[in-house]
Scaffold this motif. Structure first.
Motif, PDB file in Angstrom:
ATOM      1  N   ARG A  35       0.801  -1.223   0.000  1.00 28.12           N
ATOM      2  CA  ARG A  35       0.000   0.000   0.000  1.00 28.12           C
ATOM      3  C   ARG A  35       0.837   1.278   0.000  1.00 28.12           C
ATOM      4  N   SER A  36       2.158   1.130   0.013  1.00 28.54           N
ATOM      5  CA  SER A  36       3.037   2.294  -0.024  1.00 28.54           C
ATOM      6  C   SER A  36       3.267   2.719  -1.474  1.00 28.54           C
ATOM      7  N   SER A  37       4.040   3.769  -1.644  1.00 25.69           N
ATOM      8  CA  SER A  37       4.362   4.239  -2.990  1.00 25.69           C
ATOM      9  C   SER A  37       5.614   3.580  -3.546  1.00 25.69           C
ATOM     10  N   VAL A  38       6.196   2.631  -2.816  1.00 30.28           N
ATOM     11  CA  VAL A  38       7.390   1.929  -3.269  1.00 30.28           C
ATOM     12  C   VAL A  38       6.990   0.883  -4.303  1.00 30.28           C
ATOM     13  N   SER A  39       7.702   0.869  -5.426  1.00 29.90           N
ATOM     14  CA  SER A  39       7.404  -0.075  -6.499  1.00 29.90           C
ATOM     15  C   SER A  39       8.079  -1.413  -6.209  1.00 29.90           C
ATOM     16  N   VAL A  40       7.253  -2.425  -5.935  1.00 27.85           N
ATOM     17  CA  VAL A  40       7.757  -3.753  -5.597  1.00 27.85           C
ATOM     18  C   VAL A  40       6.959  -4.789  -6.373  1.00 27.85           C
ATOM     19  N   SER A  41       7.655  -5.704  -7.029  1.00 25.79           N
ATOM     20  CA  SER A  41       6.994  -6.745  -7.814  1.00 25.79           C
ATOM     21  C   SER A  41       6.361  -7.788  -6.898  1.00 25.79           C
ATOM     22  N   GLU A  42       5.475  -8.586  -7.460  1.00 23.32           N
ATOM     23  CA  GLU A  42       4.862  -9.677  -6.695  1.00 23.32           C
ATOM     24  C   GLU A  42       5.914 -10.687  -6.250  1.00 23.32           C
ATOM     25  N   SER A  43       6.942 -10.888  -7.051  1.00 23.80           N
ATOM     26  CA  SER A  43       8.028 -11.799  -6.687  1.00 23.80           C
ATOM     27  C   SER A  43       8.764 -11.290  -5.449  1.00 23.80           C
ATOM     28  N   VAL A  44       9.046  -9.999  -5.410  1.00 20.70           N
ATOM     29  CA  VAL A  44       9.710  -9.414  -4.245  1.00 20.70           C
ATOM     30  C   VAL A  44       8.788  -9.470  -3.031  1.00 20.70           C
ATOM     31  N   LEU A  45       7.486  -9.230  -3.227  1.00 20.19           N
ATOM     32  CA  LEU A  45       6.539  -9.337  -2.111  1.00 20.19           C
ATOM     33  C   LEU A  45       6.492 -10.763  -1.563  1.00 20.19           C
ATOM     34  N   ALA A  46       6.593 -11.758  -2.435  1.00 20.08           N
ATOM     35  CA  ALA A  46       6.613 -13.152  -1.983  1.00 20.08           C
ATOM     36  C   ALA A  46       7.866 -13.417  -1.150  1.00 20.08           C
ATOM     37  N   ASP A  47       9.016 -12.906  -1.599  1.00 18.82           N
ATOM     38  CA  ASP A  47      10.249 -13.055  -0.824  1.00 18.82           C
ATOM     39  C   ASP A  47      10.131 -12.318   0.510  1.00 18.82           C
ATOM     40  N   LEU A  48       9.555 -11.125   0.468  1.00 20.60           N
ATOM     41  CA  LEU A  48       9.354 -10.335   1.684  1.00 20.60           C
ATOM     42  C   LEU A  48       8.500 -11.101   2.692  1.00 20.60           C
ATOM     43  N   ALA A  49       7.431 -11.716   2.225  1.00 15.43           N
ATOM     44  CA  ALA A  49       6.550 -12.487   3.103  1.00 15.43           C
ATOM     45  C   ALA A  49       7.286 -13.666   3.717  1.00 15.43           C
ATOM     46  N   LEU A  50       8.048 -14.390   2.920  1.00 17.15           N
ATOM     47  CA  LEU A  50       8.790 -15.545   3.416  1.00 17.15           C
ATOM     48  C   LEU A  50       9.842 -15.125   4.441  1.00 17.15           C
ATOM     49  N   LEU A  51      10.593 -14.061   4.132  1.00 16.47           N
ATOM     50  CA  LEU A  51      11.623 -13.589   5.049  1.00 16.47           C
ATOM     51  C   LEU A  51      11.017 -13.072   6.348  1.00 16.47           C
ATOM     52  N   ALA A  52       9.945 -12.295   6.246  1.00 16.52           N
ATOM     53  CA  ALA A  52       9.282 -11.781   7.456  1.00 16.52           C
ATOM     54  C   ALA A  52       8.791 -12.938   8.311  1.00 16.52           C
ATOM     55  N   ASP A  53       8.185 -13.929   7.682  1.00 15.62           N
ATOM     56  CA  ASP A  53       7.684 -15.089   8.413  1.00 15.62           C
ATOM     57  C   ASP A  53       8.815 -15.786   9.167  1.00 15.62           C
ATOM     58  N   GLU A  54       9.930 -16.019   8.506  1.00 15.28           N
ATOM     59  CA  GLU A  54      11.068 -16.705   9.129  1.00 15.28           C
ATOM     60  C   GLU A  54      11.613 -15.918  10.315  1.00 15.28           C
ATOM     61  N   VAL A  55      11.889 -14.640  10.103  1.00 13.00           N
ATOM     62  CA  VAL A  55      12.538 -13.848  11.143  1.00 13.00           C
ATOM     63  C   VAL A  55      11.593 -13.603  12.323  1.00 13.00           C
ATOM     64  N   ILE A  56      10.332 -13.309  12.051  1.00 10.92           N
ATOM     65  CA  ILE A  56       9.366 -13.066  13.129  1.00 10.92           C
ATOM     66  C   ILE A  56       9.085 -14.366  13.895  1.00 10.92           C
ATOM     67  N   ALA A  57       8.907 -15.462  13.169  1.00  7.87           N
ATOM     68  CA  ALA A  57       8.660 -16.754  13.844  1.00  7.87           C
ATOM     69  C   ALA A  57       9.831 -17.127  14.746  1.00  7.87           C
ATOM     70  N   ASN A  58      11.048 -16.923  14.270  1.00  5.68           N
ATOM     71  CA  ASN A  58      12.212 -17.219  15.106  1.00  5.68           C
ATOM     72  C   ASN A  58      12.245 -16.330  16.340  1.00  5.68           C
ATOM     73  N   ALA A  59      11.909 -15.068  16.177  1.00  5.85           N
ATOM     74  CA  ALA A  59      11.932 -14.138  17.316  1.00  5.85           C
ATOM     75  C   ALA A  59      10.981 -14.589  18.415  1.00  5.85           C
ATOM     76  N   VAL A  60       9.757 -14.924  18.055  1.00 10.41           N
ATOM     77  CA  VAL A  60       8.793 -15.314  19.099  1.00 10.41           C
ATOM     78  C   VAL A  60       9.035 -16.735  19.595  1.00 10.41           C
ATOM     79  N   THR A  61       9.562 -17.603  18.751  1.00 15.32           N
ATOM     80  CA  THR A  61       9.843 -18.977  19.167  1.00 15.32           C
ATOM     81  C   THR A  61      10.971 -19.025  20.189  1.00 15.32           C
ATOM     82  N   TYR A  62      12.070 -18.349  19.897  1.00 19.60           N
ATOM     83  CA  TYR A  62      13.235 -18.446  20.773  1.00 19.60           C
ATOM     84  C   TYR A  62      13.167 -17.507  21.965  1.00 19.60           C
TER      85      TYR A  62
END
Length: 175
Positions: A35-62
Protein backbone atom coordinates in the motif's frame (compact mmCIF):
# COMPACT_ATOMS: atom_id res chain seq x y z
CA UNK A 1 -0.57 3.28 5.78
CA UNK A 2 2.67 5.19 5.37
CA UNK A 3 3.89 6.71 2.16
CA UNK A 4 7.55 5.72 2.38
CA UNK A 5 8.80 8.28 -0.14
CA UNK A 6 7.09 11.22 1.53
CA UNK A 7 7.08 10.06 5.13
CA UNK A 8 10.34 9.17 6.86
CA UNK A 9 8.53 7.70 9.87
CA UNK A 10 8.91 3.93 10.13
CA UNK A 11 5.83 1.76 10.51
CA UNK A 12 6.16 -0.42 13.58
CA UNK A 13 3.97 -2.80 15.51
CA UNK A 14 4.06 -5.46 18.20
CA UNK A 15 3.67 -9.18 17.54
CA UNK A 16 2.21 -11.59 20.08
CA UNK A 17 4.14 -14.86 20.56
CA UNK A 18 1.57 -17.09 18.86
CA UNK A 19 1.34 -18.80 15.49
CA UNK A 20 -1.56 -16.51 14.57
CA UNK A 21 0.48 -13.48 15.65
CA UNK A 22 3.24 -14.47 13.21
CA UNK A 23 0.73 -14.99 10.37
CA UNK A 24 -0.86 -11.60 11.01
CA UNK A 25 2.55 -9.90 11.24
CA UNK A 26 3.66 -11.38 7.90
CA UNK A 27 0.46 -10.12 6.27
CA UNK A 28 0.88 -6.71 7.84
CA UNK A 29 4.48 -6.36 6.59
CA UNK A 30 3.43 -7.21 3.03
CA UNK A 31 0.35 -4.98 3.25
CA UNK A 32 2.38 -1.99 4.44
CA UNK A 33 4.73 -2.32 1.47
CA UNK A 34 1.97 -3.10 -1.03
CA UNK A 35 0.00 0.00 0.00
CA UNK A 36 3.04 2.29 -0.02
CA UNK A 37 4.36 4.24 -2.99
CA UNK A 38 7.39 1.93 -3.27
CA UNK A 39 7.40 -0.08 -6.50
CA UNK A 40 7.76 -3.75 -5.60
CA UNK A 41 6.99 -6.74 -7.81
CA UNK A 42 4.86 -9.68 -6.69
CA UNK A 43 8.03 -11.80 -6.69
CA UNK A 44 9.71 -9.41 -4.24
CA UNK A 45 6.54 -9.34 -2.11
CA UNK A 46 6.61 -13.15 -1.98
CA UNK A 47 10.25 -13.05 -0.82
CA UNK A 48 9.35 -10.34 1.68
CA UNK A 49 6.55 -12.49 3.10
CA UNK A 50 8.79 -15.54 3.42
CA UNK A 51 11.62 -13.59 5.05
CA UNK A 52 9.28 -11.78 7.46
CA UNK A 53 7.68 -15.09 8.41
CA UNK A 54 11.07 -16.71 9.13
CA UNK A 55 12.54 -13.85 11.14
CA UNK A 56 9.37 -13.07 13.13
CA UNK A 57 8.66 -16.75 13.84
CA UNK A 58 12.21 -17.22 15.11
CA UNK A 59 11.93 -14.14 17.32
CA UNK A 60 8.79 -15.31 19.10
CA UNK A 61 9.84 -18.98 19.17
CA UNK A 62 13.24 -18.45 20.77
CA UNK A 63 12.32 -15.51 23.02
CA UNK A 64 8.90 -16.94 24.00
CA UNK A 65 7.77 -13.32 24.22
CA UNK A 66 6.30 -10.61 22.02
CA UNK A 67 8.58 -8.94 19.50
CA UNK A 68 8.55 -5.57 17.76
CA UNK A 69 8.57 -5.25 13.97
CA UNK A 70 9.52 -2.13 12.04
CA UNK A 71 9.10 -1.70 8.28
CA UNK A 72 10.86 1.24 6.66
CA UNK A 73 12.10 2.57 3.37
CA UNK A 74 15.84 3.34 3.17
CA UNK A 75 15.40 5.11 -0.18
CA UNK A 76 17.12 2.11 -1.73
CA UNK A 77 15.43 -0.93 -0.23
CA UNK A 78 12.58 -2.02 2.00
CA UNK A 79 14.00 -2.88 5.42
CA UNK A 80 12.31 -5.02 8.08
CA UNK A 81 13.70 -5.02 11.62
CA UNK A 82 12.55 -7.49 14.26
CA UNK A 83 13.49 -6.78 17.88
CA UNK A 84 13.16 -9.52 20.50
CA UNK A 85 14.27 -9.94 24.10
CA UNK A 86 16.46 -13.03 23.60
CA UNK A 87 20.21 -12.47 23.89
CA UNK A 88 21.20 -15.51 21.82
CA UNK A 89 22.21 -14.62 18.28
CA UNK A 90 20.86 -16.69 15.39
CA UNK A 91 23.08 -19.63 14.44
CA UNK A 92 23.23 -21.16 10.99
CA UNK A 93 22.29 -24.83 11.22
CA UNK A 94 22.84 -27.69 8.83
CA UNK A 95 19.41 -29.17 8.18
CA UNK A 96 19.02 -32.68 6.86
CA UNK A 97 16.83 -33.49 3.88
CA UNK A 98 13.97 -34.66 6.11
CA UNK A 99 14.28 -31.93 8.75
CA UNK A 100 11.28 -29.60 9.02
CA UNK A 101 13.34 -26.71 10.38
CA UNK A 102 16.88 -25.38 10.37
CA UNK A 103 16.90 -23.56 7.03
CA UNK A 104 15.84 -20.10 8.20
CA UNK A 105 19.20 -18.36 7.92
CA UNK A 106 19.86 -20.06 4.61
CA UNK A 107 16.63 -18.54 3.32
CA UNK A 108 17.53 -15.13 4.67
CA UNK A 109 21.02 -15.32 3.14
CA UNK A 110 19.63 -16.46 -0.22
CA UNK A 111 16.69 -14.09 -0.61
CA UNK A 112 17.60 -10.87 1.23
CA UNK A 113 19.60 -8.14 -0.48
CA UNK A 114 21.32 -7.69 2.90
CA UNK A 115 20.77 -8.74 6.51
CA UNK A 116 22.45 -8.71 9.90
CA UNK A 117 21.95 -9.02 13.64
CA UNK A 118 22.53 -6.16 16.06
CA UNK A 119 22.75 -6.93 19.78
CA UNK A 120 21.00 -4.34 21.94
CA UNK A 121 20.44 -3.87 25.68
CA UNK A 122 17.08 -5.63 25.63
CA UNK A 123 18.03 -8.49 23.29
CA UNK A 124 18.74 -8.19 19.58
CA UNK A 125 17.51 -6.76 16.30
CA UNK A 126 17.50 -9.06 13.28
CA UNK A 127 17.02 -7.08 10.09
CA UNK A 128 16.85 -7.77 6.40
CA UNK A 129 16.38 -5.73 3.26
CA UNK A 130 14.77 -6.56 -0.07
CA UNK A 131 15.44 -4.80 -3.35
CA UNK A 132 12.70 -2.72 -4.88
CA UNK A 133 11.88 -2.49 -8.56
CA UNK A 134 13.46 0.96 -8.60
CA UNK A 135 16.72 -0.42 -7.26
CA UNK A 136 16.77 -3.20 -9.82
CA UNK A 137 16.14 -0.76 -12.70
CA UNK A 138 18.77 1.81 -11.74
CA UNK A 139 20.94 0.58 -8.88
CA UNK A 140 24.01 2.57 -9.92
CA UNK A 141 22.19 5.90 -9.75
CA UNK A 142 20.73 5.09 -6.36
CA UNK A 143 23.94 3.98 -4.69
CA UNK A 144 25.65 7.35 -5.13
CA UNK A 145 22.55 9.19 -3.90
CA UNK A 146 21.79 6.94 -0.94
CA UNK A 147 21.23 8.67 2.40
CA UNK A 148 21.84 6.83 5.62
CA UNK A 149 18.87 4.86 6.89
CA UNK A 150 16.55 6.63 9.29
CA UNK A 151 16.94 5.99 12.99
CA UNK A 152 14.70 3.34 14.46
CA UNK A 153 13.13 3.58 17.89
CA UNK A 154 11.86 0.31 19.35
CA UNK A 155 11.23 0.03 23.08
CA UNK A 156 13.37 3.12 23.61
CA UNK A 157 16.38 1.61 21.80
CA UNK A 158 17.92 3.46 18.86
CA UNK A 159 19.44 1.30 16.20
CA UNK A 160 21.53 2.84 13.41
CA UNK A 161 22.04 0.08 12.63
CA UNK A 162 19.48 -21.25 -3.82
CA UNK A 163 16.94 -19.27 -4.15
CA UNK A 164 14.52 -21.49 -6.01
CA UNK A 165 15.43 -24.65 -4.11
CA UNK A 166 15.19 -22.98 -0.74
CA UNK A 167 12.01 -21.16 -1.76
CA UNK A 168 10.31 -24.37 -2.86
CA UNK A 169 11.49 -26.20 0.29
CA UNK A 170 10.09 -23.46 2.52
CA UNK A 171 6.84 -23.27 0.58
CA UNK A 172 6.25 -27.00 0.77
CA UNK A 173 7.13 -27.03 4.47
CA UNK A 174 4.49 -24.37 5.17
CA UNK A 175 1.66 -26.06 3.25
Amino acid sequence: MPNFKGDPEPFDFRVLPTAQGVVEARRQVVDVVRRSSVSVSESVLADLALLADEVIANAVTYSRAPCAVCVRWTRIRVRVEVTDCADDLPQRRQAGADDESGRGLQLVEALAADWDVTPCPSGKIVWFEVATDLQVRDENALVSDAPTAWPLHVRGIRSSAVAQILRSTATSART
